[in-house]
Scaffold this active site. Sequence first.
Site, PDB file in Angstrom:
ATOM      1  N   SER A   1       0.798  -1.237   0.000  1.00 57.02           N
ATOM      2  CA  SER A   1       0.000   0.000   0.000  1.00 57.02           C
ATOM      3  C   SER A   1       0.827   1.281   0.000  1.00 57.02           C
ATOM      4  O   SER A   1       0.264   2.361  -0.186  1.00 57.02           O
ATOM      5  CB  SER A   1      -0.943   0.015   1.193  1.00 57.02           C
ATOM      6  OG  SER A   1      -1.982  -0.903   0.960  1.00 57.02           O
TER       7      SER A   1
ATOM      8  N   LYS B   1       0.216   3.369  -3.076  1.00 55.87           N
ATOM      9  CA  LYS B   1      -1.058   4.037  -3.393  1.00 55.87           C
ATOM     10  C   LYS B   1      -0.931   5.542  -3.662  1.00 55.87           C
ATOM     11  O   LYS B   1      -1.511   6.039  -4.644  1.00 55.87           O
ATOM     12  CB  LYS B   1      -2.087   3.762  -2.283  1.00 55.87           C
ATOM     13  CG  LYS B   1      -2.589   2.313  -2.284  1.00 55.87           C
ATOM     14  CD  LYS B   1      -3.401   2.017  -1.028  1.00 55.87           C
ATOM     15  CE  LYS B   1      -3.963   0.598  -1.016  1.00 55.87           C
ATOM     16  NZ  LYS B   1      -4.520   0.242   0.298  1.00 55.87           N
TER      17      LYS B   1
ATOM     18  N   TYR C   1      -3.511  -2.733 -10.017  1.00 56.85           N
ATOM     19  CA  TYR C   1      -3.408  -2.552  -8.563  1.00 56.85           C
ATOM     20  C   TYR C   1      -2.470  -3.595  -7.945  1.00 56.85           C
ATOM     21  O   TYR C   1      -1.578  -3.260  -7.152  1.00 56.85           O
ATOM     22  CB  TYR C   1      -4.812  -2.613  -7.940  1.00 56.85           C
ATOM     23  CG  TYR C   1      -4.779  -2.628  -6.435  1.00 56.85           C
ATOM     24  CD1 TYR C   1      -4.387  -1.488  -5.730  1.00 56.85           C
ATOM     25  CD2 TYR C   1      -5.094  -3.782  -5.720  1.00 56.85           C
ATOM     26  CE1 TYR C   1      -4.319  -1.510  -4.341  1.00 56.85           C
ATOM     27  CE2 TYR C   1      -5.029  -3.794  -4.333  1.00 56.85           C
ATOM     28  CZ  TYR C   1      -4.640  -2.670  -3.647  1.00 56.85           C
ATOM     29  OH  TYR C   1      -4.560  -2.691  -2.283  1.00 56.85           O
TER      30      TYR C   1
ATOM     31  N   TYR D   1      -4.840   4.721   7.784  1.00 54.59           N
ATOM     32  CA  TYR D   1      -6.179   4.121   7.918  1.00 54.59           C
ATOM     33  C   TYR D   1      -6.855   4.473   9.247  1.00 54.59           C
ATOM     34  O   TYR D   1      -6.921   5.633   9.611  1.00 54.59           O
ATOM     35  CB  TYR D   1      -6.115   2.586   7.765  1.00 54.59           C
ATOM     36  CG  TYR D   1      -5.224   2.085   6.679  1.00 54.59           C
ATOM     37  CD1 TYR D   1      -5.460   2.453   5.341  1.00 54.59           C
ATOM     38  CD2 TYR D   1      -4.162   1.234   6.948  1.00 54.59           C
ATOM     39  CE1 TYR D   1      -4.644   1.967   4.326  1.00 54.59           C
ATOM     40  CE2 TYR D   1      -3.353   0.749   5.928  1.00 54.59           C
ATOM     41  CZ  TYR D   1      -3.595   1.120   4.638  1.00 54.59           C
ATOM     42  OH  TYR D   1      -2.795   0.644   3.645  1.00 54.59           O
TER      43      TYR D   1
ATOM     44  N   VAL E   1       1.368  -3.639   3.872  1.00 56.05           N
ATOM     45  CA  VAL E   1       1.406  -4.910   4.620  1.00 56.05           C
ATOM     46  C   VAL E   1       2.687  -5.719   4.438  1.00 56.05           C
ATOM     47  O   VAL E   1       2.897  -6.714   5.127  1.00 56.05           O
ATOM     48  CB  VAL E   1       0.192  -5.824   4.308  1.00 56.05           C
ATOM     49  CG1 VAL E   1      -1.083  -5.284   4.907  1.00 56.05           C
ATOM     50  CG2 VAL E   1       0.057  -6.105   2.827  1.00 56.05           C
TER      51      VAL E   1
HETATM   52  N1  GLN Z   1      -1.922  -5.583  -1.800  1.00 59.66           N
HETATM   53  C1  GLN Z   1      -2.456  -5.433  -0.480  1.00 59.66           C
HETATM   54  C2  GLN Z   1      -3.967  -5.645  -0.468  1.00 59.66           C
HETATM   55  O1  GLN Z   1      -4.639  -5.214  -1.339  1.00 59.66           O
HETATM   56  C3  GLN Z   1      -2.114  -4.064   0.024  1.00 59.66           C
HETATM   57  C4  GLN Z   1      -2.705  -3.778   1.391  1.00 59.66           C
HETATM   58  C5  GLN Z   1      -1.784  -2.983   2.276  1.00 59.66           C
HETATM   59  O2  GLN Z   1      -0.598  -2.902   2.064  1.00 59.66           O
HETATM   60  N2  GLN Z   1      -2.360  -2.436   3.327  1.00 59.66           N
HETATM   61  O3  GLN Z   1      -4.505  -6.243   0.421  1.00 59.66           O
END
Ligand code: GLN
Length: 315
Positions: free
Chosen positions: A63, A66, A194, A246, A264
């Site tokens: 993420s 993003k 994505y 978040y 993550v």
């Molecule tokens: N690729 C992961 C997902 O879509 C990214 C989520 C994250 O890093 N918080 O679940």
Amino acid sequence: MTDYKNLLKKIHEKYLPSTKGSLASYIPELAKIDPNLFAISITTVDGKTYSHGDINSFFTLQSTSKPFTYGLALMDHGPEFVHQRVGVEPSGEAFNSIIELEKNSHRPFNPMINSGAIAVASMIQDKLLDNNEIYIRSDRMLDLFSSLCGKKLEINEQVFLSEKKTAHRNRAIAHLLRHFDVIGNDIEESLDLYFKQCSVEINIIDLSQMAATLANQGVQPISKIKIYDEQYITDMIGLIFTCGMYDTAGAWAYQVGIPAKSGVSGAIFGVIPGVMGIAVYSPLIDDHGHSVRGVNAIKDISQELKLNIFRQQKR
Ligand code: GLN
């Protein structure tokens, strides 16, 4: 002169023994990673990098990608188009929330959660070049990310396929977005982009340079190449600050006061506009999907270097 190198070493030593958190096992490939990896890096806006720990270990952006794709969508379409389809409010929910869309508009709350990032990915389209060649969307994303790091980046195919195969929840989110006409019919193409942006492989120095490019008004501080239009950098940093962490964004603002984005894989970066980018990697994550060592390390760096953006600025 602040001894950054020594500070990073001290913080690394302090948190290395901690084994709190767990690996992101819902993406099977991420569950295989060495939980002890830990690296920290700072890149200042004048292009100096200081790093400590496992600086040669590669990891995927997840993420933390993003905001950078959001910036590409802003450059492609402008804020009005983008924000008809994705909002600018923190959702107060987990990154993978499936129920929370804005009332009436049915837009995802913001580009930093999965629903918003999938909506943003759907806006990145192939481009027809002057020589009639097609510049495909995933190459556009990868070339942009590569310019942020000043070197050619690659997608980790295993991680990409591992997520693609198991992404029932993200696929459900994408179909919900299709239902509300937030995205078009190219659902699988949007998801692929994505998953690919999440699977771009970098090391800690790359991530600190990406963060430093945001801190430096869109100019890569080493190559001096202008990557993002300055007008969009404030949009990107604003949303990183309010939505990047978040459902812990409020506590983070209160305790740390640094715009930050986590992923993550255990990657996390912070941006101090006009000063530096900070990046930490350590794969053990907490229940919110933030690196445990990463959160602690950025908190300490913020305190030691007095980086909280709400402190009195000296001019
Ligand atoms: N690729 C992961 C997902 O879509 C990214 C989520 C994250 O890093 N918080 O679940």
